[in-house]
Design an enzyme around this catalytic site. Structure first.
Site, PDB file in Angstrom:
ATOM      1  N   THR A  27       0.595  -1.336  -0.441  1.00  0.00           N
ATOM      2  CA  THR A  27       0.020  -0.207   0.381  1.00  0.00           C
ATOM      3  C   THR A  27       0.503   1.260  -0.088  1.00  0.00           C
ATOM      4  O   THR A  27       0.616   2.265  -0.802  1.00  0.00           O
ATOM      5  CB  THR A  27      -1.122  -0.214   1.590  1.00  0.00           C
ATOM      6  OG1 THR A  27      -1.864  -0.639   1.236  1.00  0.00           O
ATOM      7  CG2 THR A  27      -1.495   1.188   1.081  1.00  0.00           C
ATOM      8  N   ASP A 131       4.359 -23.087   5.444  1.00  0.00           N
ATOM      9  CA  ASP A 131       4.461 -24.460   5.207  1.00  0.00           C
ATOM     10  C   ASP A 131       6.153 -23.856   3.932  1.00  0.00           C
ATOM     11  O   ASP A 131       6.725 -25.096   4.234  1.00  0.00           O
ATOM     12  CB  ASP A 131       3.714 -24.947   3.898  1.00  0.00           C
ATOM     13  CG  ASP A 131       2.378 -25.163   4.329  1.00  0.00           C
ATOM     14  OD1 ASP A 131       2.408 -25.218   5.607  1.00  0.00           O
ATOM     15  OD2 ASP A 131       0.985 -24.993   3.604  1.00  0.00           O
ATOM     16  N   LEU A 257      -2.517 -23.191  15.947  1.00  0.00           N
ATOM     17  CA  LEU A 257      -1.442 -22.117  16.833  1.00  0.00           C
ATOM     18  C   LEU A 257      -0.523 -21.643  16.244  1.00  0.00           C
ATOM     19  O   LEU A 257       0.021 -21.077  16.543  1.00  0.00           O
ATOM     20  CB  LEU A 257      -1.123 -23.598  17.722  1.00  0.00           C
ATOM     21  CG  LEU A 257      -0.045 -22.820  19.226  1.00  0.00           C
ATOM     22  CD1 LEU A 257      -1.326 -22.246  20.676  1.00  0.00           C
ATOM     23  CD2 LEU A 257       0.217 -23.555  19.788  1.00  0.00           C
TER      24      LEU A 257
HETATM   25  O1  F6P Z   1      -1.015 -23.842   4.501  1.00  0.00           O
HETATM   26  C1  F6P Z   1      -1.569 -23.888   5.135  1.00  0.00           C
HETATM   27  C2  F6P Z   1      -1.848 -24.759   6.004  1.00  0.00           C
HETATM   28  O2  F6P Z   1      -1.525 -24.314   7.329  1.00  0.00           O
HETATM   29  C3  F6P Z   1      -1.231 -25.617   6.080  1.00  0.00           C
HETATM   30  O3  F6P Z   1       0.144 -26.015   6.958  1.00  0.00           O
HETATM   31  C4  F6P Z   1      -2.092 -27.045   6.353  1.00  0.00           C
HETATM   32  O4  F6P Z   1      -2.246 -27.868   6.148  1.00  0.00           O
HETATM   33  C5  F6P Z   1      -3.190 -26.120   5.922  1.00  0.00           C
HETATM   34  O5  F6P Z   1      -2.672 -24.553   5.830  1.00  0.00           O
HETATM   35  C6  F6P Z   1      -4.339 -25.743   7.087  1.00  0.00           C
HETATM   36  O6  F6P Z   1      -5.535 -25.483   6.392  1.00  0.00           O
HETATM   37  P1  F6P Z   1      -7.285 -25.019   6.985  1.00  0.00           P
HETATM   38  O7  F6P Z   1      -6.652 -24.005   7.781  1.00  0.00           O
HETATM   39  O8  F6P Z   1      -8.425 -24.698   5.937  1.00  0.00           O
HETATM   40  O9  F6P Z   1      -7.308 -25.888   7.877  1.00  0.00           O
END
Ligand code: F6P
Length: 326
Positions: A27, A131, A257
């Site tokens: 922004t 990730d 978390l």
């Molecule tokens: O891609 C981020 C992530 O936290 C992954 O590590 C995990 O598998 C997924 O999202 C969980 O997704 P949601 O919050 O939709 O359950």
């Protein structure tokens, strides 16, 4: 080259600490370059259902330290359909938005790639996911904070594990990639990391744990990457209990978390640099690229490569966990 006048920003997929720092940087850099800015709410939903708000520099005040995303996020089913994306493009045109910056993980990039192929709109993406599983960048926004959350949790688990002389399986996220588990293991001094990129030999794992206890270790902590195919930490603990009932094993699943909390300095700086670079890229006529950081330098990777390139796990890191857990 067409001159850009109005940039739309959205966050999509799983939130990651540092997304707000990125929104702020995009922004403010855009405004610095005399561009108008629009915040698009709830990821691609905001495009499909026309949920957008004009941003000024005050809209992003006091957010650099906040986890989550002020723009909200979602995994939008409607954007998967041709009709949904057509609506999205119509809404962009109606708002006179002539460039987009999207922040998210591989799902977000796949969406951006299809949208950019179908419509004449320059899009730049920032890798925002805990990730760290995207090609084209050494590190993604949110990964460092998630790692710090993991080590803080494991430090606490080790206190109770040591007191009870127990084996703990601690499950971390990762979406079928082992970066959080592997580097979380290195940083927390865990005995082993179980990652989807490698087969798990239950006998070898049990022997490693047994050797540690025999040698005078008071606890054993194994970091396990989530893995629906094997049942993750619960699946592994079950197998250990069946085959090696002598272990009083416990399981902790860290879960969401790991996605929350105030971003670390490393994530704030990365997100700020990437956010500013996104605007530089658009102003320089770049389109359909993801901003990455490689060896400390900002680089551009075409969407096609960022989503198809698999970033390999470092063999030396796998070896390091083994060496340091003797
Ligand atoms: O891609 C981020 C992530 O936290 C992954 O590590 C995990 O598998 C997924 O999202 C969980 O997704 P949601 O919050 O939709 O359950």
């Amino acid at each position: 080259m067409r001159r850009i006048k109005k940039v739309g920003i959205l966050t999509s997929g799983g939130d990651a600490p540092g997304m707000n720092a990125a929104i702020r940087a995009i922004t403010r850099s855009a405004i610095y370059n005399n561009l108008n800015v629009v915040g698009i709410r709830r990821g691609y939903y905001g495009l499909v259902f026309n949920d957008m708000v004009p941003f000024d520099s005050g809209s992003v005040s006091n957010i650099i330290q906040q986890g989550g995303t002020i723009l909200k996020t979602a995994r939008c089913k409607e954007f998967i359909s041709d009709e949904g994306r057509f609506e999205a493009y119509k809404n962009l045109c109606a708002q006179a938005i002539d460039a987009l910056v999207v922040i998210g993980g591989d799902g977000t990039l796949r969406g951006a790639r299809i949208f950019a192929e179908e419509n004449d709109i320059p899009i730049v993406a920032l890798p925002g996911t805990i990730d760290n599983d995207l090609g084209g960048t050494d590190i993604t926004i949110g990964y460092d904070t998630a790692l710090n959350t993991i080590i803080e949790a494991v430090d606490k688990i080790r206190d109770t594990a040591t007191s009870h002389e127990r084996l703990f399986f601690v499950e971390v996220m990762g979406h079928m990639a082992g970066y959080l588990a592997l580097n979380g293991a290195i940083a927390s001094g865990a005995e082993a990391a179980i990652i989807p990129e490698r087969e798990t030999e239950i006998d070898q794992l049990a022997e490693l744990v047994r050797r540690g206890f025999r040698k005078s270790k008071n606890s054993a902590i194994v970091l396990v990457a989530e893995n629906p195919a094997t049942g993750g930490a619960l699946g592994l603990a079950q197998r250990i209990k069946e085959e090696f009932p002598e272990y009083d094993a416990r399981v902790t699943i860290l879960g969401h978390l790991q996605r929350g909390g105030s971003p670390t300095a490393a994530d704030r700086i990365l997100a700020s640099r990437m956010g500013a670079e996104a605007i530089n890229a658009l102003m320089a006529g770049q389109r359909n690229v993801m901003i990455g950081s490689q060896n400390g330098r900002m680089v551009y990777t075409p969407f096609t490569m960022a989503v198809t390139q698999k970033k390999p796990i470092k063999e030396t890191d796998i070896e390091l966990v083994k060496i340091l857990s003797i």
